[in-house]
Motif scaffolding. Sequence first.
Motif, short mmCIF file in Angstrom:
data_model
loop_
_atom_site.label_atom_id
_atom_site.label_comp_id
_atom_site.label_asym_id
_atom_site.label_seq_id
_atom_site.Cartn_x
_atom_site.Cartn_y
_atom_site.Cartn_z
N VAL A 104 0.13 -35.90 34.82
CA VAL A 104 0.98 -37.10 34.81
C VAL A 104 0.54 -38.03 35.94
N LEU A 105 0.31 -37.47 37.14
CA LEU A 105 -0.07 -38.28 38.29
C LEU A 105 -1.38 -39.04 38.07
N ILE A 106 -2.33 -38.44 37.37
CA ILE A 106 -3.60 -39.16 37.15
C ILE A 106 -3.55 -40.02 35.90
N GLY A 107 -2.44 -39.96 35.17
CA GLY A 107 -2.27 -40.81 33.99
C GLY A 107 -2.80 -40.21 32.70
N GLU A 108 -3.49 -39.09 32.77
CA GLU A 108 -4.06 -38.49 31.57
C GLU A 108 -3.00 -38.15 30.53
N ALA A 109 -1.89 -37.61 30.98
CA ALA A 109 -0.82 -37.23 30.06
C ALA A 109 -0.09 -38.44 29.49
N LEU A 110 -0.30 -39.60 30.09
CA LEU A 110 0.44 -40.80 29.68
C LEU A 110 -0.35 -41.71 28.74
#
Length: 194
Positions: A104-110
Amino acid sequence: MARHSGERKHQILQTLARMLEAPQAEKITTASLAARLEVSEAALYRHFASKAQMYEGLIEFIEQTLFGFIKRINVEEPQGLLQVRAMAQLLLAFAEKNRGMTRVLIGEALVNEHARLQARVNQMLDRVEASLKQSLRIAATQGACQADAAIAANLVLVWIQGRWQQFVKSGFSRAPLAQWEGQWTLLAAGLSAR
């Protein structure tokens, strides 16, 4: 009933975070999340209006956890450079312990989720950078940091983000805290160099 509702929300968020821990995680759907929980999709929507709201719950957990610890570091540690060190170590340790949250923090999950989620993560990271900058300003007044606080804070943050990226992209095999002491020593030397 309210107690059970809160427990179910927590269980949904925990399950979502665990699903995000898979090294080659596929896009998580409400159907796959419901199947993992052995409930219907309708049951999920009784607790969250959307999947985006579930991710917001994870982001809120990350914010509360990180800023709770950052506040404690700032209260307990008077030395600005040691505050920066403790914050950096905290951010790397959090990622190492919370693999799914790191995605989530690196944006991959988003990716392919609502744009407001990435905006919220970006805002949180801006707050982290501001905390680092404030500690670096303290370090400068103490003679421990010669670098421009804004430039140095950004450098520390992007180094942390790089460690997070490497962790996720390696399938969680390259731990964020690997080589911590040596890398911090190099960063600290650069921050205090004239």
